[in-house]
Enzyme design. Structure first.
Site, PDB file in Angstrom:
ATOM      1  N   LYS A 164       0.829  -1.202   0.000  1.00 15.09           N
ATOM      2  CA  LYS A 164       0.000   0.000   0.000  1.00 15.09           C
ATOM      3  C   LYS A 164       0.868   1.258   0.000  1.00 15.09           C
ATOM      4  O   LYS A 164       1.915   1.299   0.645  1.00 15.09           O
ATOM      5  CB  LYS A 164      -0.933   0.015   1.220  1.00 15.09           C
ATOM      6  CG  LYS A 164      -1.773  -1.244   1.332  1.00 15.09           C
ATOM      7  CD  LYS A 164      -2.720  -1.212   2.516  1.00 15.09           C
ATOM      8  CE  LYS A 164      -3.913  -0.340   2.265  1.00 15.09           C
ATOM      9  NZ  LYS A 164      -4.934  -0.473   3.340  1.00 15.09           N
ATOM     10  N   GLY A 171      -8.664   3.764  -2.054  1.00 19.64           N
ATOM     11  CA  GLY A 171      -8.524   2.463  -2.686  1.00 19.64           C
ATOM     12  C   GLY A 171      -7.481   2.404  -3.776  1.00 19.64           C
ATOM     13  O   GLY A 171      -7.321   1.381  -4.443  1.00 19.64           O
ATOM     14  N   GLU A 206       0.812  -4.789   4.555  1.00 19.76           N
ATOM     15  CA  GLU A 206      -0.290  -5.058   5.474  1.00 19.76           C
ATOM     16  C   GLU A 206      -0.874  -6.425   5.141  1.00 19.76           C
ATOM     17  O   GLU A 206      -1.081  -6.755   3.973  1.00 19.76           O
ATOM     18  CB  GLU A 206      -1.353  -3.972   5.307  1.00 19.76           C
ATOM     19  CG  GLU A 206      -2.528  -4.060   6.234  1.00 19.76           C
ATOM     20  CD  GLU A 206      -3.473  -2.896   5.985  1.00 19.76           C
ATOM     21  OE1 GLU A 206      -3.254  -1.809   6.559  1.00 19.76           O
ATOM     22  OE2 GLU A 206      -4.422  -3.059   5.184  1.00 19.76           O
ATOM     23  N   ILE A 209      -6.618  -9.686   4.701  1.00 21.19           N
ATOM     24  CA  ILE A 209      -7.640 -10.493   5.360  1.00 21.19           C
ATOM     25  C   ILE A 209      -8.701 -10.840   4.321  1.00 21.19           C
ATOM     26  O   ILE A 209      -9.452  -9.972   3.871  1.00 21.19           O
ATOM     27  CB  ILE A 209      -8.271  -9.739   6.544  1.00 21.19           C
ATOM     28  CG1 ILE A 209      -7.194  -9.390   7.569  1.00 21.19           C
ATOM     29  CG2 ILE A 209      -9.380 -10.583   7.189  1.00 21.19           C
ATOM     30  CD1 ILE A 209      -7.700  -8.532   8.705  1.00 21.19           C
ATOM     31  N   LYS A 242     -16.420   2.343  -3.486  1.00 23.34           N
ATOM     32  CA  LYS A 242     -17.713   1.999  -2.913  1.00 23.34           C
ATOM     33  C   LYS A 242     -18.834   2.298  -3.895  1.00 23.34           C
ATOM     34  O   LYS A 242     -18.808   3.300  -4.603  1.00 23.34           O
ATOM     35  CB  LYS A 242     -17.922   2.776  -1.612  1.00 23.34           C
ATOM     36  CG  LYS A 242     -16.839   2.522  -0.572  1.00 23.34           C
ATOM     37  CD  LYS A 242     -16.822   3.595   0.490  1.00 23.34           C
ATOM     38  CE  LYS A 242     -15.593   3.475   1.372  1.00 23.34           C
ATOM     39  NZ  LYS A 242     -15.451   4.617   2.304  1.00 23.34           N
ATOM     40  N   ARG A 298     -11.711  14.159   6.547  1.00 27.02           N
ATOM     41  CA  ARG A 298     -12.605  15.003   5.745  1.00 27.02           C
ATOM     42  C   ARG A 298     -14.011  14.443   5.848  1.00 27.02           C
ATOM     43  O   ARG A 298     -14.231  13.387   6.447  1.00 27.02           O
ATOM     44  CB  ARG A 298     -12.176  14.991   4.275  1.00 27.02           C
ATOM     45  CG  ARG A 298     -12.047  13.568   3.726  1.00 27.02           C
ATOM     46  CD  ARG A 298     -11.789  13.519   2.248  1.00 27.02           C
ATOM     47  NE  ARG A 298     -11.360  12.211   1.778  1.00 27.02           N
ATOM     48  CZ  ARG A 298     -12.155  11.178   1.548  1.00 27.02           C
ATOM     49  NH1 ARG A 298     -13.464  11.282   1.773  1.00 27.02           N
ATOM     50  NH2 ARG A 298     -11.681  10.030   1.105  1.00 27.02           N
TER      51      ARG A 298
END
Length: 457
Positions: A164, A171, A206, A209, A242, A298
């Protein structure tokens, strides 16, 4: 909180689209004068029509307008505004912009540049969370400088893992590695992508999962104290963007909700956080464990669902706090009221692999009825410019429970009339009838798997 909007007299809105309209509405409710900073492409936008004054800051290209700090500072000075609301996207999480606004003697509606910088650095955000006693996904202790250091760190993190961008968000800048060979191949690619997208090639690792849910907590703080407005379920994503959000999460127990939200407040208060913010978590439903992944300093696109289930206007609260008012809410005053679902209507064609579909709005009739809200910048005859994000509107449905919210969302989609371009409305109508959506049997990968089967590229 009183009804005056605190110390803000004239507000410069440094954004466009539906969020600019949303900020203007909140400011007008507090009797704050408004100035819209817009590009040449947005001269005839709904926000430009609604603002008290308009300042054109540059051509259509975002890097010469909405991302141009000097142009915005000139607009701030020339307009006589004493505060800037950055909305979301563009410069909303740019610490240098927040610093520059304050150095110009104006109010930045949001946290300080120092906090934006601290939480924008994903590795530093992890360290901050750990110091506040908030669980994080196992990851690298720092930022591996090269492939050898990354492989060494991966031995502790474990595979599969995500590479990342430390300065990333939304994303973007994320790559998956399931073993050392993939890590060695993907690491330099991720470095180049991060440098191009965010101006920094710093990365961290990271643990990935699998079958995780993406759940986030909405907080408000005044620099001294913070409260939460419960959580949002944001697992239905395509390419980590999303598409549908809801509040509350349909899978958390009361005890899990209390623990999760308390951890968000704890972290916000440890920062001395000011304004609205969102703490994002991965939730391992099988184990009942949650892990902090990042903080968005934000207002979020999906903030309306939190407003609908609490009755609190987040944008007005941001303006009051920025104007110097203390947080006028106690946690015991904030109650969860029913359920809300937000559908993002984008100018994209699902049948053509979500190909962008800008055009001119021909027919437009928004749905109405109990529990229905639409946040949008569209009007009949409006030409959607091809230069920016494809979001056209957010359709929000609230009900006494999740079932009623889903039913109202279906009815709202049936009432919607929006022609002139392809949109994601038809996709949402199909999704809301899917048993796995109705029963909330999904994780962050479910939607993409379903799309691959139902709408082949």
């Amino acid at each position: 909180m009183n009804t005056t909007g605190g110390g803000i007299r004239r507000l410069l809105v440094a954004n466009r689209g539906e969020i600019a309209v949303r900020i203007l509405r909140a400011a007008k409710a507090l009797d704050i004068e408004t100035v819209l900073a817009c590009s040449e492409a947005d001269r005839d936008s709904l926000a430009a029509r609604q603002a008290d004054a308009v300042v054109v800051i540059g051509p259509a290209r975002a890097d010469r307008s909405y991302l141009n700090i000097e142009a915005l500072l000139t607009a701030l000075r020339d307009s006589g505004a004493d505060a800037v609301h950055p909305g979301y996207g563009f410069l909303a999480e740019n610490a240098a912009f927040a610093d520059a606004v304050e150095e110009a003697g104006a109010i930045f509606v949001g946290p300080s540049g120092d906090i934006i910088r601290r939480m924008g650095d994903k590795a530093e955000a992890r360290r901050t969370a750990l110091a506040a006693g908030v669980p994080v996904v196992p990851g690298s202790a720092g930022e591996p400088a090269d492939i050898e250091a990354a492989i060494a760190a991966a031995a502790t993190v474990g595979y599969p893992l995500l590479i990342k961008a430390s300065a990333g968000g939304g994303g973007r800048g994320i790559r998956l590695a399931r073993d050392a060979a993939e890590l060695a191949r993907e690491f330099p690619i991720a470095q180049r992508e991060a440098q191009t997208a965010f101006g920094s090639g710093a990365l961290y690792l990271e643990r990935f999962i699998e079958r995780a849910r993406h759940i986030e907590v909405q907080i408000l703080g005044d620099g001294q104290r913070a409260v939460h407005l419960f959580e949002r379920e944001c697992s239905l994503q395509r390419r980590r963007q999303k598409l549908l959000e809801e509040a509350p999460s349909p899978v958390l127990s009361a005890a899990q909700r209390e623990t999760l939200c308390a951890s968000a407040v704890r972290l916000a208060e440890s920062l001395g956080y000011r304004g609205a913010g969102t703490l994002e978590y991965l939730f391992d439903e099988a184990r009942g464990e949650f892990f902090f992944i990042e903080m968005n300093t934000r207002i979020q696109v999906e903030h309306p669902v939190s407003e609908m289930v609490t009755g609190i206007d987040l944008v007005q609260a941001m303006l009051r706090i920025a104007g110097g008012e203390p947080l006028g809410l106690r946690q015991e005053d904030i109650h969860l009221q029913g359920a809300a679902i937000e559908l993002r209507l984008n100018a994209e064609d699902p049948a053509r692999n979500f190909f962008p579909s800008p055009g001119t709005v021909e027919q437009l009739a928004w749905p109405q009825g109990p529990g229905i809200r639409v946040d949008s910048h569209l009007y009949a005859g409006y030409r959607v410019p091809p230069y920016y994000d494809s979001l056209l509107a957010k359709l929000i449905a609230h009900g006494a429970d999740r079932g009623e919210a889903l039913a109202r969302a279906r009815q709202a989609l049936d009432q919607l009339r929006l022609t002139g371009m392809a949109t994601t409305a038809s996709l949402h109508r199909r999704l809301l009838d899917e048993p796995w959506v109705i029963e909330a049997r999904f994780d962050t990968g479910t939607l993409e798997h379903w799309l691959a089967e139902e709408i082949p590229a």
